[in-house]
Design an enzyme around this catalytic site. Sequence first.
Site, mmCIF file in Angstrom:
data_model
loop_
_atom_site.group_PDB
_atom_site.id
_atom_site.type_symbol
_atom_site.label_atom_id
_atom_site.label_comp_id
_atom_site.label_asym_id
_atom_site.label_seq_id
_atom_site.Cartn_x
_atom_site.Cartn_y
_atom_site.Cartn_z
ATOM 1 N N GLU A 58 2.199 2.947 3.089
ATOM 2 C CA GLU A 58 3.417 2.120 3.850
ATOM 3 C C GLU A 58 4.915 2.977 3.366
ATOM 4 O O GLU A 58 5.590 2.496 3.757
ATOM 5 C CB GLU A 58 3.289 0.741 3.577
ATOM 6 N N ASP A 112 -2.403 -3.650 4.234
ATOM 7 C CA ASP A 112 -1.163 -3.080 4.083
ATOM 8 C C ASP A 112 -0.654 -3.830 2.901
ATOM 9 O O ASP A 112 0.323 -3.064 2.126
ATOM 10 C CB ASP A 112 -0.487 -2.457 5.083
ATOM 11 N N ASP A 115 0.863 -1.399 -0.141
ATOM 12 C CA ASP A 115 -0.068 0.105 -0.056
ATOM 13 C C ASP A 115 0.905 1.224 -0.145
ATOM 14 O O ASP A 115 1.692 1.198 0.876
ATOM 15 C CB ASP A 115 -0.847 0.104 1.268
#
Length: 608
Positions: free
Chosen positions: A331, A363, A328
């Site tokens: 991140e 994530d 993601d």
Amino acid sequence: MPAQEAARMGRKRALPSCPNPLFLKWLTELRDEAREKGLKIQYTYQKAISSLNKYPLPLQNAKEAKILQNFGDGICKILDEKLQRYYRENGPNTPIHILSEEAPPPGTKANNNLAPSKKKNAAGDQGKHKGGGGRKKKREYVPQKRSGGYAVLVALYRQSQIPGSKGYMFKMELQAEAQPLCDKSFTVPDLGSKYTAWSSVSTLIQKNLVIKTHNPARYSLTEDGLALAERLDSAEERTKEERDKEKVVSEGAEEDEEEEEGGPGVVDLTGSDEGEEDKEDSPAERLTCVAHSAADGMGVSGKPRAASRNLNPAYLLPGTYEIILCVDFIETTGGSQHRKQELVKELQRNGVNFDVRKLNVGDFLWVAREKVEPVPGQLRAPTGKELVLDYIIERKRMDDLCGSIIDGRFREQKFRLKRCGLRKPIYLVEECGTAASHLSLPETTLQQAIINTQVVDGFFVKRVQDVRESAAYLTVMTRYLSKLYQNCTLICRSRELEGDRGSDEEEEEEERGTPSCSLISFAEFNYGAVKNKCQTVREVFARQLMQISGLSGDKAAAILEHYSTPHSLLTAYEQCASEAEKEKLLSSIRYGKLKRFAECSLIRVASM
């Protein structure tokens, strides 16, 4: 006084030529390129051009330009690279302070968008002589062909021409329809840039060509946008027709040449039977022949015998795809930039094949991406299919876990992970050493929340100490999944058909350690995980039920199976003769894997 008036009324002195024509030319090119892409850095380049036009002395290199306004490290570095390339191409002793014919003089429109062009001035002078006003006509905005704005306008126009169309498009479907019409990606920015083709939508809205309404956003064309899009689409159709005609003419010419060379009745004896055997037993046809038996008798998790991906577009054969880790973009940007960049560097150091993109839930996850060879003559390779593996990771630092528990995100994230369609959710918890002792919640509360996530919610919890261990775990998981799925034929399924597969079959696969080969496409997964999308009454009712203390997602799902709307539940309560009967209404409903009955206290609260 007369002398001063004569001097004031005299002709203005011509501006001296710019002593740094190469730098001026390069800055102008950078500004024009940024303007075509709709980047805001075009204004920075314009300010730098204005400063350079005012500077009367020659510059030997871009570092000397740092004394000028609006010349930062980035612009100076770009100019220095262009200067070194110029020296390599033309020689180290090539002069750089001679005004070339290509470089525009200062004050022209090519390098100063505030200066009027000679053509417009001449037109204005003619207008003044004719008695008309010297007002300039505003130039119409037309996006460049195969740019982001061009693709969005054409996609919206084509959708509006479909009979019975709804007249608007959501972001995800608009990106999917516009991507084939654009050379740039709508989701992934180019290297070194944070802008995608979708960034041009703001320009379309500003130019009153596209209107954005509702939440989630709906995009539709205005009257001006419809007229412009119609012209762009007709030009696209004409170009396509001309291309098809040229192709037909070229193919006919090639056939005529072959007939002239070979002549009628001439047989080529040099080729013999080898070419025919190759055609008869080509690998593609052999795969196609075997694919019929594979498609007829293959189970969901069965090991592949052979199949052709051309036979059924919903299949991915072994060797035709690769496992990619999707990260993601949150991140990698924002927050503690150093810590997030450290994760990316560790993944690169470990040789992990990963891709940064926007994930609406989780994530990290893994996709099986189809290997597609680039087509000669095309700028970008065709987009291959992407199927999401059944593993998704939500990464939590202790401070983030504490904040999400306080503001309620922790419970909502677990709920969304459960209903995202992937069967193996994982919580990656970074302990962060002694940092947990300085948080607003006691460490025992955080540890209890982690244990509940594993025991009650059924998530797999992996504890690590820092970012480096997180990267190591992602590396090991990527290699493990690559080996796990290397001999599997993957089948694309739809979330609407999830009920076709029985729970017994899934349990048998888990016991055997065989991965599920029936996977969701990434586009469907990511669109289905949008947080603020339009929800059905059933989904809103589920959220309302979960606000009752002690009523978990499993219990809410069990109630929804019997009463899918608040109206149906209230009607059932009204038909009860007494309060005791109301309390027993939900007592026969079983929930969870163990099929337990709901607690009496919970039923009493729900009946109220």
